[in-house]
Design an enzyme around this catalytic site. Structure first.
Site, PDB file in Angstrom:
ATOM      1  N   GLY A  11       0.830  -1.206   0.000  1.00 27.85           N
ATOM      2  CA  GLY A  11       0.000   0.000   0.000  1.00 27.85           C
ATOM      3  C   GLY A  11       0.859   1.249   0.000  1.00 27.85           C
ATOM      4  N   VAL A  24      17.995   8.656  -3.321  1.00 20.41           N
ATOM      5  CA  VAL A  24      18.665   9.005  -4.586  1.00 20.41           C
ATOM      6  C   VAL A  24      19.773  10.026  -4.326  1.00 20.41           C
ATOM      7  CG1 VAL A  24      18.340  10.164  -6.816  1.00 20.41           C
ATOM      8  CG2 VAL A  24      16.701   8.416  -6.053  1.00 20.41           C
ATOM      9  N   ARG A  72       1.191  -4.944  -5.733  1.00 18.57           N
ATOM     10  CA  ARG A  72       1.273  -6.201  -4.988  1.00 18.57           C
ATOM     11  C   ARG A  72       1.574  -7.250  -6.046  1.00 18.57           C
ATOM     12  NH1 ARG A  72      -0.744  -4.501   0.029  1.00 18.57           N
ATOM     13  NH2 ARG A  72      -2.279  -2.857  -0.199  1.00 18.57           N
ATOM     14  N   ASP A 103       5.011  -4.939   6.147  1.00 21.70           N
ATOM     15  CA  ASP A 103       5.560  -6.248   6.535  1.00 21.70           C
ATOM     16  C   ASP A 103       5.622  -7.240   5.368  1.00 21.70           C
ATOM     17  OD1 ASP A 103       2.767  -6.375   6.589  1.00 21.70           O
ATOM     18  OD2 ASP A 103       2.750  -7.985   8.064  1.00 21.70           O
ATOM     19  N   THR A 125       4.255   2.462   5.518  1.00 25.34           N
ATOM     20  CA  THR A 125       2.863   1.983   5.584  1.00 25.34           C
ATOM     21  C   THR A 125       2.092   2.861   6.560  1.00 25.34           C
ATOM     22  OG1 THR A 125       1.420   0.180   6.298  1.00 25.34           O
ATOM     23  CG2 THR A 125       3.597   0.199   7.262  1.00 25.34           C
ATOM     24  N   ASP A 127      -0.278   1.989   8.344  1.00 28.42           N
ATOM     25  CA  ASP A 127      -0.874   1.182   9.421  1.00 28.42           C
ATOM     26  C   ASP A 127      -0.105   1.185  10.751  1.00 28.42           C
ATOM     27  OD1 ASP A 127      -2.778   0.507   7.588  1.00 28.42           O
ATOM     28  OD2 ASP A 127      -1.980  -1.481   7.163  1.00 28.42           O
ATOM     29  N   ASP A 129       2.081  -0.891  11.643  1.00 24.52           N
ATOM     30  CA  ASP A 129       2.007  -2.269  12.128  1.00 24.52           C
ATOM     31  C   ASP A 129       3.345  -3.006  12.089  1.00 24.52           C
ATOM     32  OD1 ASP A 129       2.133  -2.410   9.397  1.00 24.52           O
ATOM     33  OD2 ASP A 129       0.458  -3.790   9.148  1.00 24.52           O
ATOM     34  N   ARG A 171      -6.199  -3.662   9.901  1.00 21.42           N
ATOM     35  CA  ARG A 171      -6.838  -4.978  10.061  1.00 21.42           C
ATOM     36  C   ARG A 171      -6.400  -5.661  11.344  1.00 21.42           C
ATOM     37  NH1 ARG A 171      -5.844  -5.518   4.502  1.00 21.42           N
ATOM     38  NH2 ARG A 171      -7.718  -4.933   3.375  1.00 21.42           N
TER      39      ARG A 171
HETATM   40  P1  ATP Z   1       0.694  -2.585   3.440  1.00 16.76           P
HETATM   41  O1  ATP Z   1       0.377  -3.495   4.584  1.00 16.76           O
HETATM   42  O2  ATP Z   1       0.886  -1.183   3.848  1.00 16.76           O
HETATM   43  O3  ATP Z   1      -0.265  -2.716   2.297  1.00 16.76           O
HETATM   44  P2  ATP Z   1       2.733  -4.478   2.684  1.00 16.76           P
HETATM   45  O4  ATP Z   1       4.126  -4.329   2.238  1.00 16.76           O
HETATM   46  O5  ATP Z   1       2.529  -5.295   3.930  1.00 16.76           O
HETATM   47  O6  ATP Z   1       2.133  -3.037   2.821  1.00 16.76           O
HETATM   48  P3  ATP Z   1       1.671  -6.650   1.061  1.00 16.76           P
HETATM   49  O7  ATP Z   1       0.652  -6.605  -0.022  1.00 16.76           O
HETATM   50  O8  ATP Z   1       1.442  -7.532   2.221  1.00 16.76           O
HETATM   51  O9  ATP Z   1       1.877  -5.116   1.493  1.00 16.76           O
HETATM   52  O10 ATP Z   1       3.085  -7.089   0.417  1.00 16.76           O
HETATM   53  C1  ATP Z   1       3.589  -6.429  -0.730  1.00 16.76           C
HETATM   54  C2  ATP Z   1       4.216  -7.440  -1.654  1.00 16.76           C
HETATM   55  O11 ATP Z   1       5.328  -8.054  -1.013  1.00 16.76           O
HETATM   56  C3  ATP Z   1       3.341  -8.595  -2.074  1.00 16.76           C
HETATM   57  O12 ATP Z   1       2.458  -8.263  -3.107  1.00 16.76           O
HETATM   58  C4  ATP Z   1       4.374  -9.616  -2.532  1.00 16.76           C
HETATM   59  O13 ATP Z   1       4.820  -9.331  -3.819  1.00 16.76           O
HETATM   60  C5  ATP Z   1       5.515  -9.366  -1.545  1.00 16.76           C
HETATM   61  N1  ATP Z   1       5.467 -10.379  -0.484  1.00 16.76           N
HETATM   62  C6  ATP Z   1       4.670 -10.434   0.590  1.00 16.76           C
HETATM   63  N2  ATP Z   1       4.875 -11.536   1.324  1.00 16.76           N
HETATM   64  C7  ATP Z   1       5.824 -12.247   0.684  1.00 16.76           C
HETATM   65  C8  ATP Z   1       6.487 -13.498   0.906  1.00 16.76           C
HETATM   66  N3  ATP Z   1       6.205 -14.247   1.972  1.00 16.76           N
HETATM   67  N4  ATP Z   1       7.411 -13.891   0.009  1.00 16.76           N
HETATM   68  C9  ATP Z   1       7.707 -13.153  -1.066  1.00 16.76           C
HETATM   69  N5  ATP Z   1       7.132 -11.961  -1.332  1.00 16.76           N
HETATM   70  C10 ATP Z   1       6.216 -11.513  -0.482  1.00 16.76           C
END
Ligand code: ATP
Length: 322
Positions: A11, A24, A72, A103, A125, A127, A129, A171
């Site tokens: 996100g 950069v 994602r 995370d 993020t 959140d 979290d 969440r």
């Molecule tokens: P937010 O919670 O703010 O949306 P986030 O980084 O937690 O951010 P996610 O959608 O959980 O968002 O993860 C982003 C991307 O990271 C995923 O779409 C995926 O490509 C990669 N990712 C997440 N978990 C794994 C994993 N266990 N192994 C490999 N890639 C991962």
């Protein structure tokens, strides 16, 4: 290390651009080449990678979202694609990577570092979290955005003597609800970390009404066990006062970053560059008690989240009717 890459993933969060700008420019200042990778891990897999210049990050510090775009990536969850990503970095001669995200993005970074690529996690993020850091980039801005909405809702909600339930993002982590509920003077804050009884919520709203409150405000995290529309229905039935659910959704993610988020983004990204320059192994960068910290990337996700019960209790105390 001479060539590094940066991507934003998951996100989006206000302040991601400030992190890109700092990475950069700090990299160039150290004589490194910094490559911008579009659309998170998706763009990495596609080789959507460009060398960034000092001026390519001009005029972005104050902008929300991310100029590198985010995504994602389902593909990246599979080992063969992580392998492909490591090869892609190798093709471009990129020796280390900065991942700005939550995370999930860090988990992706851990997988990539197992393929021999040092990865620096910068916490981006809204959140809040990621337990290893006191704050994540975007959280402060999002809280302020929600506070603005609460101010507006208060006006109309008092005029109509309504109960308003505002559902905010989160969440598993109730920090957005907690901080905006505290700052916005909510009567009740509902978070996934606390088992609140709906009957008690109704009693509290009734107490507010009988003590002369023109309106009631409930701030609820999306991860709280009861559905928001359902809660509005229950409240209306139990209190006899009109109740409305407000779900601002993605509005919470937008807008220019606050000063606190610009500072956090700048300092954590600068630290990430410094660590890559020094050939460090994979780390998560964050802030603890006002100081920038770096800890092992994998370990950072094992830090147990501690709910801020003291804040919750004082917010609850101040929100009740007398
Ligand atoms: P937010 O919670 O703010 O949306 P986030 O980084 O937690 O951010 P996610 O959608 O959980 O968002 O993860 C982003 C991307 O990271 C995923 O779409 C995926 O490509 C990669 N990712 C997440 N978990 C794994 C994993 N266990 N192994 C490999 N890639 C991962």
């Amino acid at each position: 290390m001479k060539k590094i890459g940066i991507l934003t993933s998951g996100g989006d969060a206000p302040g991601m651009n400030a992190a890109i700008r700092a990475a950069v420019r700090c990299g160039i200042d150290r004589g490194m080449e910094v490559y911008g990778i579009q659309r998170g891990y998706e763009g990495l897999l596609d080789g959507d990678i460009k060398l960034m210049e000092w001026h390519s990050v001009g005029d972005i510090l104050q902008r929300g979202g991310t100029i590198l775009r985010t995504a994602r990536s389902e593909r990246f969850m599979e080992d063969k694609w992580v392998e492909h990503a490591a090869k892609m970095l190798n093709t471009f001669g990129i020796e280390g990577l900065i991942v700005v995200g939550g995370d999930g993005s860090f988990r992706g970074g851990i997988e990539l570092s197992k393929k021999g690529v040092p990865v620096m996690g910068v916490p981006g993020t809204i959140d809040n979290d990621l337990a290893y850091t006191d704050y994540t980039i975007g959280f402060d801005t999002a809280v302020n955005t929600i506070l603005g909405l609460i101010t507006n809702i208060r006006d109309t909600s008092s005029s109509h003597q309504r109960t308003t339930i505002i559902e905010v993002m989160g969440r598993r982590c109730g920090d957005l609800a907690l901080y905006s509920g505290l700052g916005g003077g909510a009567d009740v804050i509902l978070v996934p970390e606390v088992e609140s009884d709906i009957n008690e919520v109704c009693v509290r709203v009734l107490q507010g009404q009988s003590s002369g409150k023109a309106h009631s405000l409930i701030v609820k995290a999306e991860g709280f066990k009861v559905d928001t529309a359902e809660l509005a229905k229950i409240l209306e039935e139990m209190t006899g006062r009109e109740a409305r659910a407000v779900v601002p959704g993605y509005i919470q993610r937008g807008g220019g970053p606050s000063q606190a988020d610009r500072t956090l983004a700048t300092l954590t990204a600068a630290k990430a560059v410094e660590l890559l320059y020094d050939d460090s192994d994979s780390k998560a960068i964050g802030v603890s008690n006002g100081k920038i910290i770096a800890m092992d990337l994998e370990e950072s996700l094992n830090v147990k989240a501690e709910f801020k019960r003291d804040l919750y209790d004082i917010a609850n105390l101040l929100g009740k009717g007398k």
